[in-house]
Design an enzyme around this catalytic site. Structure first.
Site, PDB file in Angstrom:
ATOM      1  N   ARG A 110       4.754 -15.411  25.737  1.00 17.62           N
ATOM      2  CA  ARG A 110       3.907 -14.903  26.833  1.00 17.62           C
ATOM      3  C   ARG A 110       2.703 -15.814  27.075  1.00 17.62           C
ATOM      4  NH1 ARG A 110       8.255 -12.440  28.369  1.00 17.62           N
ATOM      5  NH2 ARG A 110       8.968 -10.918  26.859  1.00 17.62           N
ATOM      6  N   ASN A 152       5.662 -11.373  16.229  1.00 15.76           N
ATOM      7  CA  ASN A 152       7.070 -11.593  15.886  1.00 15.76           C
ATOM      8  C   ASN A 152       7.040 -12.724  14.865  1.00 15.76           C
ATOM      9  OD1 ASN A 152       8.166  -9.613  17.632  1.00 15.76           O
ATOM     10  ND2 ASN A 152       7.898 -11.021  19.363  1.00 15.76           N
ATOM     11  N   GLU A 233      11.201  -3.671  17.989  1.00 14.99           N
ATOM     12  CA  GLU A 233      11.902  -4.738  18.687  1.00 14.99           C
ATOM     13  C   GLU A 233      12.580  -5.714  17.729  1.00 14.99           C
ATOM     14  OE1 GLU A 233       9.456  -5.041  22.806  1.00 14.99           O
ATOM     15  OE2 GLU A 233       8.608  -6.199  21.186  1.00 14.99           O
ATOM     16  N   ARG A 278      10.083   6.640  25.959  1.00 16.40           N
ATOM     17  CA  ARG A 278       9.400   5.605  25.174  1.00 16.40           C
ATOM     18  C   ARG A 278       7.893   5.812  25.143  1.00 16.40           C
ATOM     19  NH1 ARG A 278       9.880  -0.836  26.547  1.00 16.40           N
ATOM     20  NH2 ARG A 278       7.790  -1.386  25.837  1.00 16.40           N
ATOM     21  N   ASP A 307       3.419  -0.785  27.824  1.00 13.88           N
ATOM     22  CA  ASP A 307       3.286  -2.184  27.415  1.00 13.88           C
ATOM     23  C   ASP A 307       2.475  -3.024  28.398  1.00 13.88           C
ATOM     24  OD1 ASP A 307       3.534  -4.441  25.919  1.00 13.88           O
ATOM     25  OD2 ASP A 307       5.638  -4.802  26.363  1.00 13.88           O
ATOM     26  N   GLU A 329      -5.733  -2.838  21.118  1.00 14.08           N
ATOM     27  CA  GLU A 329      -5.077  -4.104  21.462  1.00 14.08           C
ATOM     28  C   GLU A 329      -4.995  -4.250  22.972  1.00 14.08           C
ATOM     29  OE1 GLU A 329      -1.521  -5.352  19.172  1.00 14.08           O
ATOM     30  OE2 GLU A 329      -0.596  -5.905  21.084  1.00 14.08           O
ATOM     31  N   GLU A 335       1.006 -11.444  30.924  1.00 11.80           N
ATOM     32  CA  GLU A 335       2.450 -11.232  30.906  1.00 11.80           C
ATOM     33  C   GLU A 335       2.938 -10.433  32.109  1.00 11.80           C
ATOM     34  OE1 GLU A 335       3.798  -9.306  27.327  1.00 11.80           O
ATOM     35  OE2 GLU A 335       5.870  -9.140  28.019  1.00 11.80           O
ATOM     36  N   TRP A 476      14.580  -0.448  28.492  1.00 11.12           N
ATOM     37  CA  TRP A 476      14.197  -1.804  28.881  1.00 11.12           C
ATOM     38  C   TRP A 476      14.373  -2.004  30.394  1.00 11.12           C
ATOM     39  CZ3 TRP A 476      16.928  -5.263  24.590  1.00 11.12           C
ATOM     40  CH2 TRP A 476      16.171  -5.190  23.409  1.00 11.12           C
TER      41      TRP A 476
END
Lengths: 634, 634
Positions: A110, A152, A233, A278, A307, A329, A335, A476
């Site tokens: 991103r 990640n 994820e 979600r 998100d 956060e 993004e 998604w």
């Protein structure tokens, strides 16, 4: 700090600066004092004397002096009067961090501003000037920590060679009051340690982490700790061993506790299996764990429940975990906000969340009161100007300023930044401020008005894809979120739907519970309403949707015109850069509008009102666009 | 050119420059003239008048004037006298190109200076100032073409949207005399055109390319043509259809011929199946095709027969294809030359090849005489200073200067560059020149002395790996190339071995044919010699190997000391940058030396002479080092 003052003051004043150890009572007097405990370890005081011939900068620590020095320089650079100063400033939040989603090969997930500034390959032997400038820039806005690696995570960062590289960065950052943190890959004991398990309750796993942590602290005595994305994820985590997030976090927390380290455990999780909305999953997972975490664990919560969408309601976790310190956060990198080319000033978005009222402890229980720190997902890369879009740096700036003092207004922060970045000329300050302050609403309008969310391209998240319905997980896919059909549009999260609203305090939920009183900004977040639904403006929902999308385009065009007026006052290179990027933003706003309206029109079966521009292409045209090389894909 | 002169002269002279249309006979007189045909389309003339009160810059074209203007600025910047000027300059080679191995996602294969400066995603809407500066920099050294995309090609560049992006760059570059070229993926008719074949003899394939080429030239009337890597390292090509390289090249050549386009067809091929010495394969494949190519096909040949090693003999193809125009391919980016951190000035290496004598038409048949153009694989990225190592830009500079005039000496070019980059101070000029001029021999010594080659790490090509023997193809493995055993070391390419020497003209081969007279620099390229082999220095081969590796380390240490002497004259940031990188280079030189000597010692069974430093680690230590995130891997 001496170096910073020398460098800046000698340029501002056009003459060399001298330092003396026995001040004669005039000029700038700098002193550390233990007498003023209210300053804490980071605060500072700037005070004029009665005759305004001297200013005293005092702090309990060197870093306090540095912050004060930067503050003084800022006052000068923004042309504030230096008389009758009486400033006492301490940070309202102890943790003010950047999170870098930077991989070891320098790819930035991103990222839209080049590759990572952290060149792991040439560390520790090569210390880039950028590392120093990065620390200076962060210190100047009060940021005191940085997570160097992607959530990640890659276990390789924990190898001995790479820890030497981390140490080299920590040594550069230390004089600027910045601690380094790393992301911990939960399965590292298997991948690196050769263990057969990463079960947090297994003694050999605990020992492996204890040893690794000891190794880190031997090199970096003030190492901050770990940020962890687990069981989210595809990342490994404690649930792989039927343990809870608390089990996982506590195991790491115990390892770093002897060194005063902390664990920031991300709440951004959603299940592979559960078909639950979600929106609700982070709360469902973490709320029951409140009280089970060690004292040095913080749960890091994204501002909204999904998100980083252009507009989200605040996450229901804020205020819901009174026994657990929470990190906020935010995402600086854009993004979902136009990526590398859209001018979007994010402070109003941050403020919207921080100022939101959870009602947990009665009216006025703002989100701010429920957080102990703020992290911003960095928008920094190796581009010449750090953030690619000349206005993107304002978001980095705002993150630091808001983490120091969440009460500051978006407008004040914008003005400070404009004066330091562009000019102190009134017309530049005012026009840039207008551009910046309208930019986020403009983007919401041309991308996701009325509470639409998550209707962007797959993978790279570039451009509109409201028809998206091909990814293997329902949640998604854009169609999961907007739920447009012949009856209407929106996600019913009331009691007759997923009832996500029940995760909020009733007083907070009340504002959104009724589709007739829910503010337009959040309507489709919580309600599936008919195309004929009457909006507060008197328009039908479909008409309002058409109006908003066109309004967004019009707002961008206004931004373009405003920028054009500044041509005489801005250097040619940066003027052109912003002008060209606003051109892209305008064309992409039109693209979003046309693609979305054509798509939703299939369901509304109503015309786009005649006063608006007609789409230049067919829906099929937009549906056939492909962008295999759009940047930042994770 | 007016803009360039204004910008540069006003800074150099510290006062504004005025242009008049009726010159009064003093100052700089600029004119295009058709009277002087010897200037050609790119040449220029700079002449003082008798009283040295005026200089006349004349050329037949605007681009000639631009080159002349840059030349004049260079004279001034390097403090050359401006009296009695009588310069007549034309390029010796018509094609002076950069080749970018840049992918559409901005990853640069073998790139060590960040990611690609070409941001395809934001083109054509955003024109980065870098594109303009890139064109200016290239024009200032005479480069007149650039291949924008990687030879490992992606057909997506040929889509309509991407061609608009290419056009935007072409429009930026055109005023600077720079043509754009693309790489053509041979299978594009299948991947993009939906055809079932890419057979160059099939009419529908020919038509597809004709249509595509027409589309390109409609957008870019001066498009240069295609560079093609076919049937090499997995790339598709005509041999997939049992056609020859000439069949493939001619098909594309016919498509671009109506527009005066050219095809540069790379000779860097080696077979999947044939166990033939890789050294010989390009020659074996292409030599028989001489005479079969269309007039607008050029065969592009790497300087050496293998792959850009620190030292290679010239490729035997030079001079061997008299009916085919050849392009010389040099590699600026330091894939095998210390990558991003080693200071290696490449001009001596380029000159070594250009000046080599093929003897094809008798003595003095230099390689230069056999080439019609030079391409340099670019070392440019989005790093602030373009090439990462402050000295790496010298290689870009040298490529341009040598392509304009291959007769220029490495030393002259180095001095010009130093004066423009660092300082005109004598001590800086002389010391930098010493550092640069010894740097390539130093690198050969600490990496691959005495004709060793291709003993670097797998994939990323970082660091030593002489023990490498695990890749599926024999000729990808270091052991294939050095062939060390208890008897000796080196690749026998004489008549008793692979007989690659027979590909050279006998007079050229004679210099290398006998291990007792072959120069030490090329010994192990052509001979397997015993560890006891007596070298011209009187040392045994093993002793000489130990000497050379240690010599290389010593030379780097000398470079470090020389650089330290310049501290007073160089700005702190760049001084530190070079100093730190020399530190890395020194440590990596030691690493190469120790790893290689320990490894070869297993075969020589002899001690490292006592006067040399002992390796700090065991061979196993070096063999266990892993670098999964080393940059540039293709």
């Amino acid at each position: 700090m001496k170096e910073e003052l020398t460098q800046a003051l000698s340029r501002m004043l056009g003459k060399p600066i001298t330092f003396v150890n026995q001040p004669d009572g005039a000029g700038l007097i700098i002193r550390t004092t233990s007498a003023n405990a209210s300053l804490g370890s980071e605060g500072f005081q700037l005070q004029s004397n009665a005759t305004n011939t001297a200013i005293t900068l005092s702090a309990q620590t060197d870093i306090g002096l540095l912050y004060g020095g930067f503050h003084l320089l800022r006052l000068m650079q923004t042309r504030q009067p230096l008389i009758q100063l009486n400033i006492h400033s301490t940070p309202k939040l102890a943790l003010r961090l950047l999170n870098h989603w930077d991989n070891l090969n320098r790819y930035v997930e991103r990222g839209y501003a080049g590759i990572s500034i952290f060149n792991w390959h040439t560390l520790p032997g090569y210390i880039d000037q950028r590392y120093i400038d990065y620390a200076r820039a962060n210190a100047s806005i009060g940021i005191n920590g940085t997570v160097l690696t992607n959530v990640n995570a890659n276990a390789w960062i924990l190898t001995g060679d790479y820890l030497q590289k981390v140490k080299a960065l920590a040594d550069v950052f230390r004089p600027y009051g910045i601690k380094v943190y790393l992301t911990a890959r939960f399965s590292a004991p298997i991948e690196m340690g050769g263990l057969s398990t990463a079960d947090p309750l297994q003694p050999q796993v605990q020992q492996w982490w204890q040893q690794k942590v000891k190794e880190i602290y031997t090199l970096i005595p003030d190492f901050g700790g770990f940020l962890v994305k687990a069981n989210s994820e595809g990342q490994p985590g404690p649930q792989d061993y039927k343990r809870t997030h608390a089990d996982g976090a506590n195991m790491l927390a115990d390892a770093v506790a002897p060194y005063n380290g902390i664990i920031m455990w991300r709440a951004f999780v959603y299940s592979h299996e559960t078909p639950e909305d979600r929106f609700k999953q982070a709360y469902n997972e973490f709320k029951p764990l409140d009280g089970q975490f060690r004292k040095n664990v913080m749960v890091q919560v994204k501002n909204g429940p999904i998100d980083f969408q252009p507009r989200e309601p605040f996450s229901p976790l804020f205020g819901a975990m009174p026994q657990t310190p929470l990190m906020m956060e935010f995402q600086l990198t854009q993004e979902y906000l136009g990526q590398g080319t859209h001018l979007v000033y994010e402070a109003p978005m941050f403020k919207e969340t921080l100022d939101a009222d959870t009602h947990i402890n009665g009216k006025g229980s703002t989100v701010t009161k429920s957080v102990s720190g703020i992290a911003g997902v960095a928008n920094i890369g190796n581009d010449i100007n750090w953030c690619s879009h000349p206005f993107a740096q304002a978001n980095w700036y705002a993150l630091g300023k808001l983490a120091w003092n969440p009460a500051q207004s978006s407008e004040t922060i914008a003005e400070e930044w404009i004066r330091q970045t562009w000019s102190n000329k009134t017309t530049v300050v005012n026009t840039c401020k207008q551009i910046m302050l309208q930019s986020r609403e403009a983007m919401v309008n041309y991308m996701t008005p009325l509470g639409l969310h998550h209707i962007m391209g797959n993978g790279h998240h570039y451009g509109p894809l409201p028809w998206g319905n091909t990814l293997p997980r329902a949640d998604w896919n854009p169609v999961y979120y907007h739920r447009a059909d012949s009856a209407g549009i929106g996600f019913n999260r009331t009691a007759t739907g997923s009832n996500a609203l029940a995760q909020y305090h009733p007083a907070a939920a009340a504002a959104w519970a009724d589709s007739n009183t829910c503010s337009s900004e959040y309507l489709l977040w919580f309600h599936h309403v008919s195309w004929q639904h009457r909006m507060p403006t008197g328009r039908s929902l479909w008409q309002e949707l058409c109006f908003r999308y066109n309004q967004g385009v019009a707002q961008v065009r206004t931004m373009q015109q405003q920028w054009q007026q500044l041509q005489p006052y801005i250097d040619k290179e940066r003027y052109t850069q912003v002008q060209l990027m606003l051109g892209i933003q305008q064309r992409e706003a039109v693209w979003w509008r046309d693609a979305c309206l054509l798509y939703f029109q299939q369901f509304s079966q109503q015309p786009i009102p005649a006063q608006y521009e007609k789409p230049a292409h067919t829906l099929e045209y937009y549906q056939n666009l492909k962008f295999p090389y759009a940047p930042g894909n994770g």
